[in-house]
Design a protein around this motif. Structure first.
Motif, mmCIF file in Angstrom:
data_model
loop_
_atom_site.group_PDB
_atom_site.id
_atom_site.type_symbol
_atom_site.label_atom_id
_atom_site.label_comp_id
_atom_site.label_asym_id
_atom_site.label_seq_id
_atom_site.Cartn_x
_atom_site.Cartn_y
_atom_site.Cartn_z
ATOM 1 N N SER A 1 0.844 -1.197 0.000
ATOM 2 C CA SER A 1 0.000 0.000 0.000
ATOM 3 C C SER A 1 0.875 1.241 0.000
ATOM 4 O O SER A 1 1.984 1.247 0.547
ATOM 5 C CB SER A 1 -0.919 0.012 1.219
ATOM 6 N N TYR A 2 0.356 2.281 -0.643
ATOM 7 C CA TYR A 2 1.016 3.584 -0.735
ATOM 8 C C TYR A 2 -0.050 4.658 -0.513
ATOM 9 O O TYR A 2 -1.223 4.438 -0.815
ATOM 10 C CB TYR A 2 1.594 3.822 -2.140
ATOM 11 N N ARG A 3 0.364 5.819 -0.081
ATOM 12 C CA ARG A 3 -0.547 6.961 -0.131
ATOM 13 C C ARG A 3 -0.686 7.338 -1.609
ATOM 14 O O ARG A 3 0.284 7.344 -2.355
ATOM 15 C CB ARG A 3 0.010 8.144 0.662
ATOM 16 N N TRP B 1 3.157 7.672 -4.403
ATOM 17 C CA TRP B 1 2.672 6.534 -5.172
ATOM 18 C C TRP B 1 3.826 5.889 -5.942
ATOM 19 O O TRP B 1 4.464 6.522 -6.773
ATOM 20 C CB TRP B 1 1.547 6.949 -6.110
ATOM 21 N N TRP C 1 6.454 2.748 0.422
ATOM 22 C CA TRP C 1 5.300 1.902 0.681
ATOM 23 C C TRP C 1 5.032 1.885 2.183
ATOM 24 O O TRP C 1 5.938 2.010 3.000
ATOM 25 C CB TRP C 1 5.488 0.500 0.099
ATOM 26 N N VAL D 1 -4.363 0.389 6.966
ATOM 27 C CA VAL D 1 -3.834 1.704 6.584
ATOM 28 C C VAL D 1 -3.799 2.571 7.840
ATOM 29 O O VAL D 1 -4.566 2.337 8.776
ATOM 30 C CB VAL D 1 -4.661 2.362 5.450
ATOM 31 N N TYR E 1 -5.557 5.823 -0.825
ATOM 32 C CA TYR E 1 -4.412 4.923 -0.934
ATOM 33 C C TYR E 1 -4.425 4.200 -2.271
ATOM 34 O O TYR E 1 -5.469 4.030 -2.884
ATOM 35 C CB TYR E 1 -4.436 3.891 0.203
#
Length: 165
Positions: A66-68, A74, A80, A99, A105
């Protein structure tokens, strides 16, 4: 005139206090977690329940990150937030990705078919939240606006379709 300097313990304590306040910013990235589905039960969250469809084989490893969904974070190296790795299972797999707070996200998925830890374009698969098209013009990195998934305080469920060359 006589100059006095703080005692060493005071300087050390001040330095440690400053370090303690800087740790949360650095600690927010690169958190490897296990696939704990209990975090995606009703009342859980914030989290994203990711169902990955179209996994072509039970060989190798799956990686979900997951990333913002921001231009600065991104798919940026080392940015990450959470990573889950698991043995691949042909067909579909579901992951619970916690998160840190409500927000938007992006999720990136990779199937490392031979388990060598490298991206092999001829065999490995990849996918992203919202299933954006990937082509020669975006070189596998669609805009953060195309992958962004809004997450509130609850669990958000999404489906991602794996793609292979």
């Amino acid at each position: 005139m006589r100059l006095t300097f703080p005692k060493a313990p005071v300087v050390i304590a001040a330095g440690l206090a400053a370090l303690a306040f800087s740790v949360p910013a650095a600690a927010q990235y690169r958190d490897e977690v296990r696939n704990d589905m209990s975090q995606c039960r009703a009342g859980g969250g914030p989290a994203i329940m990711v169902t990955v469809d179209g996994i072509k084989s039970s060989e190798g490893r799956m990686r979900v990150q997951s990333y913002r969904a921001t231009p600065a974070e991104w798919l940026a190296k080392g940015k990450w937030l959470k990573r889950i790795e698991a043995p691949a299972k042909a067909g579909s797999m579901t992951f619970c990705v916690p998160v840190p707070a409500s927000g938007t996200y992006g999720i990136a998925v990779r199937h490392d078919v031979n388990g060598n830890g490298k991206t092999d374009l001829g065999s490995d698969g990849g996918a992203m939240s919202n299933n954006p098209s990937i082509n020669i013009f975006n070189l596998g990195k669609p805009s953060y606006t195309k992958v962004g998934v809004p997450v509130g305080k609850e669990v958000k469920s999404i489906r991602i379709q794996m793609r292979y060359m």
